[in-house]
Design a protein around this motif. Structure first.
Motif, mmCIF file in Angstrom:
data_model
loop_
_atom_site.group_PDB
_atom_site.id
_atom_site.type_symbol
_atom_site.label_atom_id
_atom_site.label_comp_id
_atom_site.label_asym_id
_atom_site.label_seq_id
_atom_site.Cartn_x
_atom_site.Cartn_y
_atom_site.Cartn_z
ATOM 1 N N PHE A 104 0.858 -1.188 0.000
ATOM 2 C CA PHE A 104 0.000 0.000 0.000
ATOM 3 C C PHE A 104 0.896 1.240 0.000
ATOM 4 C CE2 PHE A 104 -3.350 2.899 1.085
ATOM 5 C CZ PHE A 104 -4.503 2.298 0.605
ATOM 6 N N ASN A 127 -1.092 2.616 -7.085
ATOM 7 C CA ASN A 127 -0.419 1.700 -6.152
ATOM 8 C C ASN A 127 0.789 1.131 -6.903
ATOM 9 O OD1 ASN A 127 0.392 -0.688 -4.737
ATOM 10 N ND2 ASN A 127 -1.612 -0.732 -3.726
ATOM 11 N N LYS A 147 -10.951 4.516 -12.297
ATOM 12 C CA LYS A 147 -10.097 3.490 -11.669
ATOM 13 C C LYS A 147 -9.864 2.415 -12.724
ATOM 14 C CE LYS A 147 -10.047 -0.174 -8.200
ATOM 15 N NZ LYS A 147 -10.837 -0.915 -7.206
ATOM 16 N N ASN A 163 -17.924 3.919 7.047
ATOM 17 C CA ASN A 163 -16.560 3.405 6.982
ATOM 18 C C ASN A 163 -15.607 4.556 6.684
ATOM 19 O OD1 ASN A 163 -17.336 0.645 7.297
ATOM 20 N ND2 ASN A 163 -18.111 0.709 5.199
ATOM 21 N N ARG A 179 -9.971 2.754 9.279
ATOM 22 C CA ARG A 179 -8.752 2.198 8.711
ATOM 23 C C ARG A 179 -7.716 3.295 8.540
ATOM 24 N NH1 ARG A 179 -10.704 -1.514 10.396
ATOM 25 N NH2 ARG A 179 -11.506 -3.397 9.407
ATOM 26 N N ILE A 180 -6.459 2.929 8.726
ATOM 27 C CA ILE A 180 -5.341 3.842 8.509
ATOM 28 C C ILE A 180 -4.277 3.038 7.759
ATOM 29 C CG2 ILE A 180 -3.652 5.385 9.577
ATOM 30 C CD1 ILE A 180 -5.424 5.338 12.134
ATOM 31 N N PHE A 181 -4.189 3.232 6.451
ATOM 32 C CA PHE A 181 -3.288 2.415 5.625
ATOM 33 C C PHE A 181 -1.913 3.055 5.420
ATOM 34 C CE2 PHE A 181 -7.518 0.965 4.088
ATOM 35 C CZ PHE A 181 -7.375 -0.396 4.246
ATOM 36 N N LEU A 190 -9.590 5.657 -2.467
ATOM 37 C CA LEU A 190 -10.541 4.673 -1.925
ATOM 38 C C LEU A 190 -11.847 5.340 -1.491
ATOM 39 C CD1 LEU A 190 -8.284 2.275 0.205
ATOM 40 C CD2 LEU A 190 -9.232 1.882 -2.075
ATOM 41 N N SER A 195 -15.086 2.830 -1.943
ATOM 42 C CA SER A 195 -14.690 1.750 -1.023
ATOM 43 C C SER A 195 -14.840 2.200 0.422
ATOM 44 C CB SER A 195 -13.236 1.340 -1.272
ATOM 45 O OG SER A 195 -13.083 0.734 -2.526
ATOM 46 N N PHE A 196 -14.487 3.451 0.693
ATOM 47 C CA PHE A 196 -14.716 4.079 1.995
ATOM 48 C C PHE A 196 -15.609 5.295 1.797
ATOM 49 C CE2 PHE A 196 -11.182 1.430 3.014
ATOM 50 C CZ PHE A 196 -11.347 1.116 4.353
#
Lengths: 268, 268
Positions: A104, A127, A147, A163, A179-181, A190, A195-196
């Motif tokens: 990531f 990515n 995307k 989310n 989340r924290i990527f 995202l 997605s979020f």
């Protein structure tokens, strides 16, 4: 720009997309030759005042060489070049992940006709490890986001029990999932693709302003905007006049309009 | 077990490693045939009481078929089979990521000679998308852990201003960096290999106990222990007698001994 707009309809879009892919592939090829230990070595202090890792240095050299016709603003080197078009560059967003090969981390490129965010017209985030790519073209208030070649848009979640990408909670909150990527540009994408539901960064720096920098997030912000997101700091101030420079630092709330409004009231 | 121990020295290690890889590859091959939308469809309620996604169901069927000589404890199906060896199975740890193709979801397999964690002798975790794999063999208090065939060990960071996987902060904390990737078994492996200094889950469930379940974390816990980690709940209670069952829920602190001790005092 019509709903069916394709990257071919965006002036210079095809050309810039090829350039960005070429930068991405060259960066990944180069860093893949080194061990994790090598990539993580500190080799000096960047123009932003933080230590430069070898992985950042390798990636930035490759990107700047390929961007020689542009005026580039980047973490390690500051401002480089004399072109009319400004590029906010983060050659490796997620250095911590990159040197551990946690899949990531990304390259982030944002093209503007001036030194202001409001004149951005194309942005690219990929990515580096999986090659999943996001890009958008148009203008700051109306554009189209993709995307892997398909149109994307933000989610329609209206409730704050959603989310969230959230840097960092330090009190109770109502998010369903946090989340924290560790790669803000990719995390903004995202949100762009649904997605979020939101991206929130409420961290405060030493001077009381935020932690995020223009070259970290400008590409992701533009992609999120083109996908339908509202974008502001936690007070609700728009970012249109933020300079593509080394100096700006800010907080961030990114979500669809209704959720964005609720989050400002909750967190601002 | 000597410092130079290899997987070949672990009884049944080679055989189980091949079996686990075969399960991983079959799961990934199967889920790759479906779209993200298909994979995310809810298709019922699992034995754990939470909704089952199609991706979980597909993956579990494949894994249970290949584990027909074992007694398997798994999220969706409960306890299946009659073998003497217990297997805690999480066919997809990180379902949310899997259905969005965020490259951080894993298969998690933990083999025990009884229904207790203290009798675990082999464990396997692999990122399904990148194929990065972690495994460990030996016994609960002395074993050997590997990442992609190379020996791994936990970091030696002693200070709480370290890099943490942390579910979830809700007050001030001193960690330097917090990450939440959304696949506990894989995150425990990132502590096992020293990428992060600790894994902390202080979330409380409805009954006041924690949120983590045995089949989520047992494989990651064993790998972390074999790599030198101390493992307990946030009160400092060891987990040796935890049952491999559907019922257990707990909090978790995982780090090298000195840091573990400090974290218990800070958070317990």
């Amino acid at each position: 720009m019509s709903v069916d707009a394709d990257i071919e309809d965006i002036p210079e879009g095809e050309h810039l997309l090829k350039l960005c892919r070429s930068i991405r592939d060259s960066i990944f090829e180069s860093i893949s030759r080194f061990s994790e230990v090598e990539l993580g070595k500190s080799i000096g202090i960047g123009k932003d005042g933080t230590p430069t890792k070898k992985v950042d240095s390798i990636a930035e050299k490759i990107a700047i060489e390929k961007l020689r016709n542009f005026r580039v603003v980047s973490e390690e080197s500051g401002v480089v070049g004399e072109g009319n078009i400004f590029v906010a560059l983060d050659p490796i967003d997620g250095t911590f992940n990159a040197v551990r090969r946690i899949p990531f981390y990304s390259v982030s490129l944002c093209f503007s006709r001036s030194d202001r965010l409001k004149d951005v017209f194309f942005a690219y985030v990929s990515n580096l490890e999986t090659k999943t790519e996001y890009y958008a073209g148009g203008n700051w208030n109306k554009g189209t986001a993709f995307k892997n070649g398909s149109r994307i848009s933000v989610s329609s979640a209206e409730d704050v029990t959603c989310n969230a990408i959230f840097y960092y909670p330090d009190r109770r909150y109502n998010f369903k999932r946090i989340r924290i990527f560790g790669s803000a540009s990719l995390e903004l994408c995202l949100v762009a693709d649904g997605s979020f539901d939101c991206f929130v960064d409420i961290r405060k720096g030493e001077k009381g302003n935020g932690m995020l920098r223009v070259y970290d997030v400008s590409a992701g912000l533009f992609i999120a905007k083109c996908a339908g997101a509202e974008v502001s700091d936690i007070q609700g101030n728009v970012l249109d006049n933020k300079k593509i420079s080394m100096d700006e630092r800010f907080t961030l709330i990114v979500a669809n309009a209704k959720l964005h409004n609720k989050l400002i009231k909750l967190l601002g």
